[in-house]
Design a protein around this motif. Sequence first.
Motif: not given
Length: 667
Positions: A11-15
């Motif tokens: 999820i952090k990578l997507t952000i």
Amino acid sequence: MLNRDEKLPAIKLTIIQYVIVGILLILLFGLWRLQVVGASNYRAMAEANRIRKVPILAPRGKIFDREGRLIVDNYPSVSCFLVREQGHDYMADLPLIARGLHMTVEQIEAILKKYRTAPKYQPLPLKQDITPDEQEFIEAHRDEMPELETIDEQRRLYPRDGFAAHLVGYVGEVSEEMLDDPRYAYYAPGDVVGRSGVEESYDSILRGTDGSRDVLVDSHGREMGRLGTEHAIPGKSLKLTIDIDIQRAAENALGDRNGAVIAIDPHTGEVLAMVSRPTYDPNAFAVRIGREEWSKLITDPAHPLLNKAIQAQLAPGSTFKIIMALAGLQEGIAQTLNVDCRGGANFYGHYFRCWVHSGHGAVNITRGIFQSCDVYFYTLAERLGIEKIAKWAHMLGLGQKTGIDLPNEVAGTMPSEEWKMRNFHQKWYAGETISVGIGQGAVAATPVQMVRALAGIASGGALKRPHVVFPDELPPEYRKAILDSFPGSGDVTIPIDPANWETITDAMAKVMDPGGTDYSARLEGIDFAGKTGSAQTMSNALAQRMGHAKSMQDNAWFVGFSPRRNPDIAVCILFEGGEHGTLAGRLAARVIEAYVNKQRREHKNVEQPKTVARVDVGAIWSDPAHPQVYGGRAVVAHPKAGQDASLAAMHGGHFYLTIPPVEAAVR
């Protein structure tokens, strides 16, 4: 090598990926705005940096006299301006600029402060009318100081010695106060405008329209070429009603005396000459007057900037007695009024002296005029009362502007019961009327009002609006607007009984006869009539308390015209501190003589016509076919006058007859 626990959560990578994409989109949008949407705007801004608009100042219109002789001209001049949009630090150059232009840094800083609110693109005037060595300095430092720009312009060149200065006026830089006036909405700081006289009244016509030149410059502001020119439209020239010959005669007559001279043509209201003393040099304003010189002018107690011909509000003295005489005759009082002058008389409990302390003896209206008997006019004022005096004075234009086309004319004062109540909230006392009867008390008039009023009486009641520019010289689109901006009484015709008109003008002609008040002003061979006046500047009691020699402080007045009826020229002289009207009369005689002699020279001294006569009833008889004598009215006497005469014309209540040729003698 990282283990699984150290890897970023999905999820952090997507952000982070979305943030990076967003930043890229913002950058792309900004680039699109710059390259596509704002392309035309930035292209125009770049073009503006590459092209400089240099103003081309329009020369003002020239000013001529009625015969087309030049009065005000222009001369070529160069001015230095500061251009502030070069991307150059001009503040660091101020010491060098000051030395090269022979100025101080403080002077330049004062100019920058004065124009601090001016748009950045507007060049600021640093120094006007620069010298050749200052021009060379600017050219030599063009590369290192591109902010300096020179502009060619035409500057005013006025006559020397203040000739006609108050009439013509002067030009100067528009002030901040003027820029707040809607009349100057189209002017910018640094513009030159008319500030006085004709220059101010007709500025919109004289001014013209500035042009401009597009100059190609490099990044350092250096001129690389010229792209195009919008030519300036010169201002329109004006022909004044002034006659330089009569103006010169008036200037020489008044000399260095403080006061004013105004000469008009009563038939039209055209001003032939106007002088005010002391005078000033309008050339001092053509560039930029120094602070010290300006301070000296505005603090001078003699008021050199005041046009006394239209702005000096003073008691007219005995010249006002002609207005009194007309009021008395028209009201049916003066015809039968006879007074025994014994040097003074009592009115309302006060003793009023006559100027001849020994008295004039038996006085009627005619003798009252040509000997200027105060007691006679004290008595006439008592019989008339202030309301009838004020009525006729107002009809003749006193207490109101004449409407002359010059700025800042004043209205003067003609007292009445209503005037005193309005201004002082007090009732009018009958005793105050006595002083009004001899042109003193609260009466205050200007020379232009007095010459118009008395010339109107001599013209049978036709009062013309004085003017210094021929109306048909004005462009139609300006004519009404300009003339309407000078409100006044304008052209007026008042009813005057011909018998009263003749009584007054004949009595005024006797002023220059033996026994009159000004025999020294007599002009041989010229039909010349007038009235002297001497007006107090302070009461005798006050003068004694202050230790002044009272007689030396009286103002001398004289209003005269030629010929005595239907005159071609009328002159008013105000000689401040001149003591007696006789001194002013001699000055007026010089102006009248100059005018008549010029008329005779122009008509080449043609033999006097033999077909003109004046009959016993006192009317003026003239042959319109012979206009050369006295400017159109030859007056001769013959015992057969009126016999076998045929009526040729009737104008203004005067009969013009043509009679068979007879031997006649010029009167």
